[in-house]
Design an enzyme around this catalytic site. Structure first.
Site, PDB file in Angstrom:
ATOM      1  N   LYS A 192      14.947   3.120  -5.682  1.00  0.00           N
ATOM      2  CA  LYS A 192      16.140   2.573  -5.030  1.00  0.00           C
ATOM      3  C   LYS A 192      15.719   1.629  -3.901  1.00  0.00           C
ATOM      4  O   LYS A 192      15.199   2.061  -2.874  1.00  0.00           O
ATOM      5  CB  LYS A 192      17.022   3.672  -4.437  1.00  0.00           C
ATOM      6  CG  LYS A 192      18.401   3.100  -4.062  1.00  0.00           C
ATOM      7  CD  LYS A 192      19.179   3.952  -3.105  1.00  0.00           C
ATOM      8  CE  LYS A 192      18.911   3.663  -1.653  1.00  0.00           C
ATOM      9  NZ  LYS A 192      19.219   2.285  -1.200  1.00  0.00           N
ATOM     10  N   GLU A 268       7.003   7.758   4.959  1.00  0.00           N
ATOM     11  CA  GLU A 268       6.353   6.761   5.812  1.00  0.00           C
ATOM     12  C   GLU A 268       7.463   6.212   6.697  1.00  0.00           C
ATOM     13  O   GLU A 268       8.335   5.494   6.222  1.00  0.00           O
ATOM     14  CB  GLU A 268       5.702   5.687   4.933  1.00  0.00           C
ATOM     15  CG  GLU A 268       4.635   4.896   5.656  1.00  0.00           C
ATOM     16  CD  GLU A 268       5.214   3.708   6.380  1.00  0.00           C
ATOM     17  OE1 GLU A 268       5.489   3.840   7.599  1.00  0.00           O
ATOM     18  OE2 GLU A 268       5.394   2.664   5.753  1.00  0.00           O
ATOM     19  N   GLU A 403      12.208   2.879  18.918  1.00  0.00           N
ATOM     20  CA  GLU A 403      11.805   1.874  17.932  1.00  0.00           C
ATOM     21  C   GLU A 403      12.924   0.850  17.820  1.00  0.00           C
ATOM     22  O   GLU A 403      14.012   1.156  17.332  1.00  0.00           O
ATOM     23  CB  GLU A 403      11.556   2.518  16.559  1.00  0.00           C
ATOM     24  CG  GLU A 403      11.002   1.518  15.569  1.00  0.00           C
ATOM     25  CD  GLU A 403      10.838   2.059  14.158  1.00  0.00           C
ATOM     26  OE1 GLU A 403      11.719   2.802  13.698  1.00  0.00           O
ATOM     27  OE2 GLU A 403       9.832   1.721  13.515  1.00  0.00           O
TER      28      GLU A 403
END
Ligand SMILES: NC(=O)C1=CN([C@@H]2O[C@H](COP(=O)(O)OP(=O)(O)OC[C@H]3O[C@@H](n4cnc5c(N)ncnc54)[C@H](O)[C@@H]3O)[C@@H](O)[C@H]2O)C=CC1
Ligand code: BAL
Length: 501
Positions: A192, A268, A403
């Site tokens: 996906k 990840e 982040e």
């Protein structure tokens, strides 16, 4: 600018472009069973490029059934590694042959500079597929050191049906990082792409099919995360999910696994990566060039972006001056299809507003703005943000902690080595780090002390295909991308214990 990447070639490729905008299931392009579609926008203009099939759990189920059928039939899993290698090499060849087309697709849908797509992302995708293919018929399994009278083999077997759920920042490259080892080791895949960037991945699937990867082995189900992504996470017949994206959604996949079939999960995720510059460095020009690349490559939309510059107070101002000089001379924001720019558009309006929100908060908190801090090229309708540097940032400021996934660099001064290491490690992430020192002892001591999956020394680098990539702490879980270590996560280990008579 590459020799082959001329404005004329790009223009001609854009004019000839055909979008693959259906799901790819069991070797065919098909509409989503609901008939629903999603817009794919060009982040450089805000305009709609095309509408793409929006798959739901029924479509995911069809893809998983096709993948399982192919796996059980052995049309791919049952081939000799050398046979899979040959087909994957053809796949890599086709990616290279269609480099410009794929690069244009990727640049259009993700806002990435065309020169990066053409020179880095698509060649890396081909190289990854080729490298894993070439490795797989050279890796041996093992015989255990048992007592006499027993032979015990330890063999790798493909895990079965792999779900791959991908981000929008490096669409083709991340597809390559998952597909290379998963396919080389004999698995079937249901992939996906991120809902914002499906086009290059759908074209990749078609090229894989043309290369000879059998129907059902590689399926692509574009769609929304909380619909198609969740369906992959919860599917009872998927054996492993390999995910790249935010830590928040990575955590969800662990929940999906627990709530379904205990599928393996490989994550990840994000990073708030430190770049540590020690006072002994002699070549500030080179340091500055790499610091800028670490912070602003791919507009900072990079999990390994070096978004925290932790620099010794004695050289900080000189380094900032050099950063500013190089930024002014070498970093050009513009139309992503212009081969001479190196900063394109952020992925979408909401994301741009999130990045600008971080910047406004930092300004409101009184942080010292060195450069940038504003939206650019608003008249284009696109989502451009100027590369931005804040100085004298405290390690606890939001801009040093969160982040941002955009072109924002926080400069944090330090006085001692211990302090530098403490600041570098003061994060819930641990994906990557860069370290600058001319002293070999300092390098070894500090590289060992920094808790990150990759520490690049006197450069900014994610390593290459031969080195594993993944994170410590909340940057990763369950395995690594790239290198032969990536093969392990797509395999079960089987012990066969043979009692000799
Ligand atoms: N480590 C990395 O490379 C990346 C990190 N990020 C971080 O994540 C932030 C948000 O970006 P997003 O694209 O929204 O990342 P995301 O983590 O939401 O999306 C990554 C993938 O997960 C899927 N997904 C989203 N919600 C899901 C759900 N509930 N269940 C299953 N699958 C789901 C998405 O459709 C996409 O394919 C960025 O600002 C950045 O901080 C984003 C992309 C890549
Ligand atoms: N830099 C490669 C991995 C990622 O950003 O998702």
């Amino acid at each position: 600018m590459s020799e082959n990447l001329t404005r004329e070639a790009i223009k001609s490729q854009v004019e000839r472009l055909e979008y693959r905008n259906l799901a790819f299931i069991d070797g065919r392009f098909v509409a989503a069973s609901s008939g629903e579609t999603l817009e794919t926008l060009n982040p450089a203009t805000g305009e709609c490029l095309t509408r793409v099939a929006a798959c739901n759990s029924a479509d995911v189920d069809l893809a998983v059934q096709a993948a399982r059928r192919a796996f059980e039939a052995g049309v791919w899993s049952g081939l000799a590694p050398a046979e899979r290698k040959a087909i994957m090499q053809r796949f890599a060849d086709l990616i290279e042959e269609h480099c410009l087309e794929l690069a244009v697709l990727e640049s259009l849908e993700a806002g990435k500079p065309i020169s990066e797509c053409f020179n880095v992302d698509i060649p890396d995708t081909a190289n990854t597929i080729r490298w894993h293919a070439e490795a797989v018929d050279k890796l041996y399994d093992a015989v255990a050191p048992t007592a006499k009278g027993v032979v015990a083999t330890v063999t790798r077997e493909p895990i079965g049906v792999v779900g791959a759920v991908l981000p929008w920042n490096f669409p083709a490259m991340m597809a390559g990082w998952k597909l290379g080892p998963a396919l080389a080791t004999g698995n079937s895949v249901v992939l996906k792409p991120a809902e914002l960037t499906s086009l290059s991945t759908l074209r990749l699937a078609e090229l894989a099919h043309v290369a000879g990867i059998p129907a059902g082995v590689l399926n692509v189900v574009p769609g929304l995360g909380h619909v198609a992504g969740k369906a992959i996470g919860l599917h009872p017949d998927i054996d492993l999910v390999a995910f790249t994206g935010s830590t928040e959604i990575g955590r969800r996949f662990l929940e999906y696994s627990a709530a379904s079939n205990l599928k393996r999960i490989v994550l990840e995720c994000g990073g708030k990566n430190p770049q540590v510059v020690m006072p002994d460095v002699s070549d500030l020009k080179t340091v500055a060039g790499n610091v800028l690349a670490a912070a602003f490559w791919n507009m900072g939309e990079n999990c390994s972006a070096g978004s925290r510059l932790i620099v010794h107070r004695s050289i900080k101002d000189d380094l900032i001056d050099e950063l500013q000089r190089q930024l002014d001379e070498e970093w050009v924001t513009g139309d992503p299809l212009d081969p001479d720019i190196n900063l394109g558009a952020l992925i979408e309006k909401d994301h741009m507003n999130k990045v600008l929100g971080h910047i406004e908060r930092a300004k409101a908190d009184g942080l010292s703005l060195v450069t940038g801090g504003v939206r650019m090229r608003e008249e284009s309708g696109g989502y451009f943000v100027a590369p931005t540097i804040f100085d004298e940032v405290g390690p606890d400021a939001a801009v040093a902690k969160e982040e941002i996934f955009g072109p924002v660099l926080a400069v944090i001064p330090f006085d001692t080595e211990e302090e530098a290491i403490a600041i570098a490690n003061d994060t819930c992430y641990g994906l990557a780090a860069s370290l600058w020192s001319d002293d070999l002892n300092t390098v070894h001591r500090m590289a060992a002390a920094i808790r990150a999956g990759t520490v690049s020394v006197n450069c900014f680098s994610e390593g290459d295909i031969t080195t594993p990539f993944g994170g410590y702490k909340q940057s990763g879980f369950g395995g690594r991308d790239k290198s032969v270590y990536a093969h392990d996560q797509y395999c079960e280990l089987k012990t066969t214990w043979i009692q000799l008579s």
